[in-house]
Design a protein around this motif. Structure first.
Motif, PDB file in Angstrom:
ATOM      1  N   GLY A  89     -11.047 -10.468 -12.797  1.00  0.00           N
ATOM      2  CA  GLY A  89     -11.094  -9.014 -12.727  1.00  0.00           C
ATOM      3  C   GLY A  89     -12.497  -8.451 -12.713  1.00  0.00           C
ATOM      4  N   GLN A  90     -13.433  -9.155 -13.316  1.00  0.00           N
ATOM      5  CA  GLN A  90     -14.843  -8.758 -13.333  1.00  0.00           C
ATOM      6  C   GLN A  90     -15.030  -7.306 -13.749  1.00  0.00           C
ATOM      7  N   GLY A  91     -14.228  -6.859 -14.732  1.00  0.00           N
ATOM      8  CA  GLY A  91     -14.364  -5.509 -15.247  1.00  0.00           C
ATOM      9  C   GLY A  91     -13.780  -4.415 -14.377  1.00  0.00           C
ATOM     10  N   HIS A  92     -13.011  -4.787 -13.371  1.00  0.00           N
ATOM     11  CA  HIS A  92     -12.385  -3.788 -12.507  1.00  0.00           C
ATOM     12  C   HIS A  92     -11.149  -3.187 -13.177  1.00  0.00           C
ATOM     13  N   VAL A  93     -10.720  -2.072 -12.642  1.00  0.00           N
ATOM     14  CA  VAL A  93      -9.473  -1.424 -13.049  1.00  0.00           C
ATOM     15  C   VAL A  93      -8.498  -1.569 -11.886  1.00  0.00           C
ATOM     16  N   LEU A  94      -7.340  -2.160 -12.149  1.00  0.00           N
ATOM     17  CA  LEU A  94      -6.314  -2.296 -11.122  1.00  0.00           C
ATOM     18  C   LEU A  94      -5.527  -0.993 -11.065  1.00  0.00           C
ATOM     19  N   VAL A  95      -5.554  -0.343  -9.906  1.00  0.00           N
ATOM     20  CA  VAL A  95      -4.831   0.908  -9.692  1.00  0.00           C
ATOM     21  C   VAL A  95      -3.645   0.601  -8.790  1.00  0.00           C
ATOM     22  N   ILE A  96      -2.446   0.799  -9.325  1.00  0.00           N
ATOM     23  CA  ILE A  96      -1.224   0.438  -8.621  1.00  0.00           C
ATOM     24  C   ILE A  96      -0.482   1.701  -8.195  1.00  0.00           C
ATOM     25  N   ASP A  97      -0.399   1.904  -6.888  1.00  0.00           N
ATOM     26  CA  ASP A  97       0.410   2.988  -6.337  1.00  0.00           C
ATOM     27  C   ASP A  97       1.821   2.445  -6.196  1.00  0.00           C
ATOM     28  N   GLY A  98       2.632   2.733  -7.194  1.00  0.00           N
ATOM     29  CA  GLY A  98       4.025   2.325  -7.171  1.00  0.00           C
ATOM     30  C   GLY A  98       4.938   3.444  -6.707  1.00  0.00           C
ATOM     31  N   GLY A  99       4.338   4.472  -6.116  1.00  0.00           N
ATOM     32  CA  GLY A  99       5.128   5.579  -5.599  1.00  0.00           C
ATOM     33  C   GLY A  99       5.789   6.424  -6.669  1.00  0.00           C
ATOM     34  N   LEU A 140      -2.325 -11.719 -18.814  1.00  0.00           N
ATOM     35  CA  LEU A 140      -3.066 -12.286 -17.688  1.00  0.00           C
ATOM     36  C   LEU A 140      -4.276 -11.410 -17.350  1.00  0.00           C
ATOM     37  N   ALA A 141      -4.081 -10.102 -17.359  1.00  0.00           N
ATOM     38  CA  ALA A 141      -5.183  -9.175 -17.089  1.00  0.00           C
ATOM     39  C   ALA A 141      -6.287  -9.321 -18.133  1.00  0.00           C
ATOM     40  N   GLU A 142      -5.896  -9.435 -19.384  1.00  0.00           N
ATOM     41  CA  GLU A 142      -6.881  -9.630 -20.459  1.00  0.00           C
ATOM     42  C   GLU A 142      -7.635 -10.941 -20.264  1.00  0.00           C
ATOM     43  N   LEU A 143      -6.905 -12.010 -20.020  1.00  0.00           N
ATOM     44  CA  LEU A 143      -7.491 -13.352 -19.856  1.00  0.00           C
ATOM     45  C   LEU A 143      -8.490 -13.389 -18.700  1.00  0.00           C
ATOM     46  N   ASN A 144      -8.199 -12.664 -17.623  1.00  0.00           N
ATOM     47  CA  ASN A 144      -9.020 -12.740 -16.419  1.00  0.00           C
ATOM     48  C   ASN A 144     -10.056 -11.626 -16.298  1.00  0.00           C
ATOM     49  N   GLY A 145     -10.275 -10.883 -17.381  1.00  0.00           N
ATOM     50  CA  GLY A 145     -11.391  -9.948 -17.414  1.00  0.00           C
ATOM     51  C   GLY A 145     -11.205  -8.623 -16.712  1.00  0.00           C
ATOM     52  N   TRP A 146      -9.971  -8.136 -16.601  1.00  0.00           N
ATOM     53  CA  TRP A 146      -9.733  -6.809 -16.054  1.00  0.00           C
ATOM     54  C   TRP A 146     -10.003  -5.783 -17.148  1.00  0.00           C
ATOM     55  N   ALA A 147     -10.630  -4.668 -16.802  1.00  0.00           N
ATOM     56  CA  ALA A 147     -10.904  -3.612 -17.783  1.00  0.00           C
ATOM     57  C   ALA A 147      -9.640  -2.829 -18.110  1.00  0.00           C
ATOM     58  N   GLY A 148      -8.784  -2.650 -17.111  1.00  0.00           N
ATOM     59  CA  GLY A 148      -7.578  -1.873 -17.342  1.00  0.00           C
ATOM     60  C   GLY A 148      -6.692  -1.844 -16.122  1.00  0.00           C
ATOM     61  N   ILE A 149      -5.550  -1.173 -16.305  1.00  0.00           N
ATOM     62  CA  ILE A 149      -4.553  -1.034 -15.249  1.00  0.00           C
ATOM     63  C   ILE A 149      -4.027   0.399 -15.298  1.00  0.00           C
TER      64      ILE A 149
END
Length: 164
Positions: free
Chosen positions: A61-71, A86-95
């Motif tokens: 994730g490298q500190g990125h934020v995953l933005v999910i357009d789920g409509g 999984l997001a925590e383990l792989n270094g995502w900042a947030g979702i």
């Protein structure tokens, strides 16, 4: 990471006026241990299918934020406890999910920040349908890959670039 979305709105009022800074509608609930998070956006457009969500969160994730357009679907969850871990383990900042999550007790112990419209116990489909790294619309606000997301207890901002 020291910022307040209220201060950013005050300091960058001209960006709010010209649309290069936007505020998501105040309809998102907060989950996870990090009430405050920020980072560049990685975007997904999916509909009631989270296979692409999983494959994305499996990447660093490298500190990125995953933005999910789920409509804005309220018929199933796009993120659950396993994906939060999984997001925590792989270094995502947030979702940020324009849709639902599930397993909120499990997500609430993860060291990430999550914003979602609601919780829903039903799992999503797993066909892999969707698009990654495209311009999406989250509750009517456009988000492009690389835009900066700032989230805290007062709200979620989308900026055209990193704010200092």
């Amino acid at each position: 990471m020291t910022f307040a979305t209220t201060d950013l709105c005050d300091d960058y009022a001209s960006m709010l006026a010209d649309g290069t800074l936007a505020v998501l509608p105040p309809v998102y609930r907060s989950f996870g241990q990090k009430a405050r998070f920020c980072g560049p956006a990685t975007t997904l457009k999916v509909h009631e299918d989270n296979a692409l969500v999983r494959s994305t969160l499996e990447m660093p994730g490298q500190g990125h934020v995953l933005v999910i357009d789920g409509g804005g679907s309220l018929r199933c969850a796009l993120v659950g406890g396993q994906l939060g871990a999984l997001a925590e383990l792989n270094g995502w900042a947030g979702i940020v999910v324009d849709g639902c999550i599930r397993d909120c007790d499990e997500i609430n112990v993860c060291q990430i920040g999550v914003r979602a419209l609601a919780t829903h116990p039903r799992k999503s489909g797993k066909t892999g349908a969707g698009q990654r790294d495209v311009r999406v619309h989250v509750s009517g606000v456009a988000v492009s890959p690389g835009n900066w997301i700032y989230a805290d207890a007062d709200g979620v901002l989308v900026a055209g670039h990193e704010l200092n």
